[in-house]
Design an enzyme around this catalytic site. Structure first.
Site, PDB file in Angstrom:
ATOM      1  N   ASP A 136     -11.970   4.977   1.238  1.00 26.47           N
ATOM      2  CA  ASP A 136     -11.123   4.067   0.569  1.00 26.47           C
ATOM      3  C   ASP A 136     -11.141   2.747   0.844  1.00 26.47           C
ATOM      4  OD1 ASP A 136      -9.256   3.883  -1.501  1.00 26.47           O
ATOM      5  OD2 ASP A 136      -7.451   4.380  -0.106  1.00 26.47           O
ATOM      6  N   TYR A 138     -10.271  -1.462  -0.616  1.00 23.36           N
ATOM      7  CA  TYR A 138      -9.106  -2.231  -0.467  1.00 23.36           C
ATOM      8  C   TYR A 138      -9.626  -3.280  -1.259  1.00 23.36           C
ATOM      9  CZ  TYR A 138      -4.862  -4.217   1.687  1.00 23.36           C
ATOM     10  OH  TYR A 138      -3.697  -4.813   1.925  1.00 23.36           O
ATOM     11  N   HIS A 143      -3.757  -6.959  -4.832  1.00 22.87           N
ATOM     12  CA  HIS A 143      -2.963  -6.028  -4.003  1.00 22.87           C
ATOM     13  C   HIS A 143      -2.952  -6.370  -2.633  1.00 22.87           C
ATOM     14  CE1 HIS A 143      -1.584  -2.015  -2.401  1.00 22.87           C
ATOM     15  NE2 HIS A 143      -2.562  -2.144  -1.682  1.00 22.87           N
ATOM     16  N   ARG A 152       3.178  -9.659   6.554  1.00 22.94           N
ATOM     17  CA  ARG A 152       2.979 -10.836   7.469  1.00 22.94           C
ATOM     18  C   ARG A 152       3.202 -12.108   6.795  1.00 22.94           C
ATOM     19  NH1 ARG A 152      -1.633  -7.470   7.223  1.00 22.94           N
ATOM     20  NH2 ARG A 152      -2.623  -8.709   5.609  1.00 22.94           N
ATOM     21  N   GLU A 209      -0.616   5.137  -5.262  1.00 19.26           N
ATOM     22  CA  GLU A 209      -1.554   3.827  -5.329  1.00 19.26           C
ATOM     23  C   GLU A 209      -2.554   4.283  -6.487  1.00 19.26           C
ATOM     24  OE1 GLU A 209      -3.468   2.890  -1.645  1.00 19.26           O
ATOM     25  OE2 GLU A 209      -1.837   1.875  -0.997  1.00 19.26           O
ATOM     26  N   GLU A 211      -5.571   4.132  -8.377  1.00 16.41           N
ATOM     27  CA  GLU A 211      -7.101   3.692  -8.128  1.00 16.41           C
ATOM     28  C   GLU A 211      -7.892   4.372  -8.766  1.00 16.41           C
ATOM     29  OE1 GLU A 211      -7.881   4.068  -3.642  1.00 16.41           O
ATOM     30  OE2 GLU A 211      -5.747   3.447  -3.281  1.00 16.41           O
ATOM     31  N   ASP A 244      -3.766   7.538  -4.784  1.00 16.16           N
ATOM     32  CA  ASP A 244      -3.603   7.635  -3.107  1.00 16.16           C
ATOM     33  C   ASP A 244      -2.373   7.891  -2.733  1.00 16.16           C
ATOM     34  OD1 ASP A 244      -4.205   7.585  -0.466  1.00 16.16           O
ATOM     35  OD2 ASP A 244      -4.718   5.533  -0.601  1.00 16.16           O
ATOM     36  N   ARG A 248       5.018   4.932   3.238  1.00  9.60           N
ATOM     37  CA  ARG A 248       4.725   3.583   3.625  1.00  9.60           C
ATOM     38  C   ARG A 248       5.434   3.540   5.062  1.00  9.60           C
ATOM     39  NH1 ARG A 248       0.884   1.625   0.790  1.00  9.60           N
ATOM     40  NH2 ARG A 248       1.246   1.975  -1.587  1.00  9.60           N
ATOM     41  N   GLN A 251       3.081   4.437   7.567  1.00 11.36           N
ATOM     42  CA  GLN A 251       1.971   3.503   7.522  1.00 11.36           C
ATOM     43  C   GLN A 251       2.541   2.463   8.409  1.00 11.36           C
ATOM     44  OE1 GLN A 251       1.031   2.486   3.467  1.00 11.36           O
ATOM     45  NE2 GLN A 251      -0.838   1.207   4.390  1.00 11.36           N
ATOM     46  N   TYR A 255      -0.153   1.584  11.625  1.00 11.07           N
ATOM     47  CA  TYR A 255      -1.359   1.122  11.100  1.00 11.07           C
ATOM     48  C   TYR A 255      -2.244   0.134  11.908  1.00 11.07           C
ATOM     49  CZ  TYR A 255       0.278  -3.540   9.502  1.00 11.07           C
ATOM     50  OH  TYR A 255       0.527  -4.785   9.579  1.00 11.07           O
ATOM     51  N   LYS A 264      -1.897   8.544   5.036  1.00 11.09           N
ATOM     52  CA  LYS A 264      -2.755   8.636   3.492  1.00 11.09           C
ATOM     53  C   LYS A 264      -3.582  10.199   3.795  1.00 11.09           C
ATOM     54  CE  LYS A 264      -2.729   4.191   2.520  1.00 11.09           C
ATOM     55  NZ  LYS A 264      -2.480   3.734   1.264  1.00 11.09           N
ATOM     56  N   THR A 268      -4.698  13.326  -1.722  1.00 13.85           N
ATOM     57  CA  THR A 268      -5.334  12.235  -2.684  1.00 13.85           C
ATOM     58  C   THR A 268      -5.691  12.966  -3.876  1.00 13.85           C
ATOM     59  OG1 THR A 268      -5.964  10.878  -0.721  1.00 13.85           O
ATOM     60  CG2 THR A 268      -7.090  10.638  -3.154  1.00 13.85           C
ATOM     61  N   THR A 362      -5.955   0.250  -4.321  1.00 16.06           N
ATOM     62  CA  THR A 362      -5.026  -0.211  -5.478  1.00 16.06           C
ATOM     63  C   THR A 362      -5.448  -0.732  -6.414  1.00 16.06           C
ATOM     64  OG1 THR A 362      -3.427   0.540  -3.730  1.00 16.06           O
ATOM     65  CG2 THR A 362      -2.507  -0.522  -5.859  1.00 16.06           C
ATOM     66  N   GLU A 376       4.615  -2.736  -4.301  1.00 19.21           N
ATOM     67  CA  GLU A 376       4.667  -3.875  -5.014  1.00 19.21           C
ATOM     68  C   GLU A 376       5.639  -4.036  -6.224  1.00 19.21           C
ATOM     69  OE1 GLU A 376       0.464  -3.107  -5.058  1.00 19.21           O
ATOM     70  OE2 GLU A 376       0.110  -5.045  -5.234  1.00 19.21           O
TER      71      GLU A 376
END
Ligand code: CA
Length: 428
Positions: A136, A138, A143, A152, A209, A211, A244, A248, A251, A255, A264, A268, A362, A376
């Site tokens: 997968d 990114y 996104h 962050r 997600e 995708e 996907d 959260r 995650q 992560y 994840k 899927t 995503t 989002e």
């Protein structure tokens, strides 16, 4: 434009104007007749499915690449995918010919038509391939930026590597499921806000997600062999829609430092029909410019190496009658294209096999309405989505269903991916 994509082509099979499956599409999928019988390869035409396994047995595929091969009486596309592009094109051209309104061979053979053209409602679709490995990516800058801001802060939104390479993780192939397969809310470890120790229980933040993914075809590459950007499409059989599903809260706690793991791997979902690059050819386009940071030579890409594919996500709560559209995006927004993804994946000499699946990440666009995840769309739950029946959604509740649809259009010429749909059931 390849002649099998000619917008003037018509089939003797009726195709509604808004059908995703006109004669210019001819996707490959695996179906089983609802009343029993083995799985085999089919193509979709309007609301019918053409049984390619039966046609193969009757000797309808006698071109140089398909003669004597048994690739359609199979429960996966892997054998067809392994033959490589010349065989895929030969199959497509022959199927196009057989379905054409001005070609008598199948059109005028009424008993055969009755056997090999099944109504979509009389078949059950299965996973199109035995998926060996699943990666997968990114690859949406929007996104990655949105998620980066939330986790962050604005200053460090995009990680320092992001504009230099297509970030990805190795995913889990065993839990890739075909559209229509319900999934249970996953349980796992999370760290509740302001708690100093983690707890175990059902995820509270189940997300989607939006995708797309490509399926690798062609002969397997050898360990040590690289696939350059310019040759990458030779190794791509076709594309599917991908959801996907993501937990959260799991995650967020797990992560760092190695990336997503259990958040994840509980499921899927992919669409059953694989749309070939031949069918996508008229919708080829350029992706975003990559001039802000020049990629290293092995990743440089020029020309039109992506496709204009419109994407929509719908949400339906248990009591709702219809899907409510929550997102409209486009595949062309992706910063890194599929050729760059495959070139990067193999730059170490990592080998690839027919049936490997690589998902895009995503697909968020620039506007809020084009964000491809609830994370989002609701900005981490702070701006809930209002549903038509008065309910609100931050993340998915038990009984919620999600559908992703994809289509390409250019004037009157339109082909579609169909859909990938799934429902979240209560935790076990
Ligand atoms: Ca993803």
């Amino acid at each position: 434009m390849h002649h099998t994509c000619d917008p003037a082509l018509r089939s003797f099979v009726d195709v509604a104007p808004d059908s995703p499956f006109p004669i210019q599409n001819l996707p490959f999928g695996i179906f089983r007749p609802a009343d029993g019988g083995d799985a085999r390869v089919g193509t979709a035409i309007g609301d019918k499915v053409l049984d390619l396994g039966a046609l193969e047995e009757e000797g309808f595929f006698q071109g140089p690449h398909l003669r004597g091969r048994k690739v359609f009486r199979r429960d996966a596309l892997n054998e067809l995918m392994a033959l490589g592009r010349p065989a895929w094109v030969e199959a497509r051209e022959r199927i196009s010919e057989l379905l054409r309104s001005d070609h008598a061979e199948l059109r005028d053979n009424v008993p055969l038509r009755g056997r090999v053209l099944l109504h979509h409602k009389d078949v059950r679709m299965q996973l199109p391939a035995r998926i060996g490995d699943y990666t997968d990516f990114y690859s949406s800058r929007e996104h990655a930026t949105n998620v980066g801001i939330m986790f962050r802060g604005k200053e460090n939104a995009l990680m320092p590597n992001w504009l230099h390479l297509p970030v990805a993780y190795h995913g889990r192939a065993s839990s890739v499921v075909v559209s229509g397969t319900p999934l249970h809310r996953p349980c796992g470890q999370t760290l509740p806000a302001e708690a100093d120790a983690p707890v175990y229980g059902p995820s509270r933040l189940v997300d989607i997600e939006l995708e797309m993914g490509f399926l690798v075809g062609g002969p397997a590459t050898e360990l040590g062999q690289r696939v350059p950007v310019e040759k990458a499409e030779q190794h791509i059989f076709g594309m599917v829609l991908v959801n996907d599903w993501s937990a959260r809260d799991i995650q967020k706690w797990e992560y760092q430092p190695l990336g997503p793991f259990l958040a994840k791997n509980f499921g899927t979902s992919i669409s059953p029909w694989v749309i070939t690059l031949e069918a996508l050819e008229p919708f080829r386009c350029e992706g975003p410019a990559q001039d802000e940071v020049q990629p290293l030579p092995y990743l440089r890409s020029s020309g039109a190496r992506t496709w204009d594919i419109e994407l929509e996500v719908g949400l339906k709560a248990a009591r709702m009658a219809e899907y409510h559209t929550i997102c409209r995006s486009n595949f062309r927004h992706l910063y890194w294209n599929v050729s760059q993804q495959l070139a990067h994946h193999t730059v170490t000499g990592c080998n690839i096999h027919p049936g490997d699946m690589m998902a895009s990440g995503t697909i968020s666009g620039p506007e809020k309405s084009s964000y491809g995840s609830l994370l989002e769309l609701t900005w981490r739950g702070s701006e809930p989505i209002a549903l038509p029946d008065g309910q609100e959604r931050k993340f998915l509740q038990d009984g919620d269903s999600i559908v992703i649809q994809g289509f390409c259009r250019k004037g009157d010429h339109r082909i579609g991916f169909g859909e990938v749909e799934g429902t979240i059931l209560p935790a076990i």
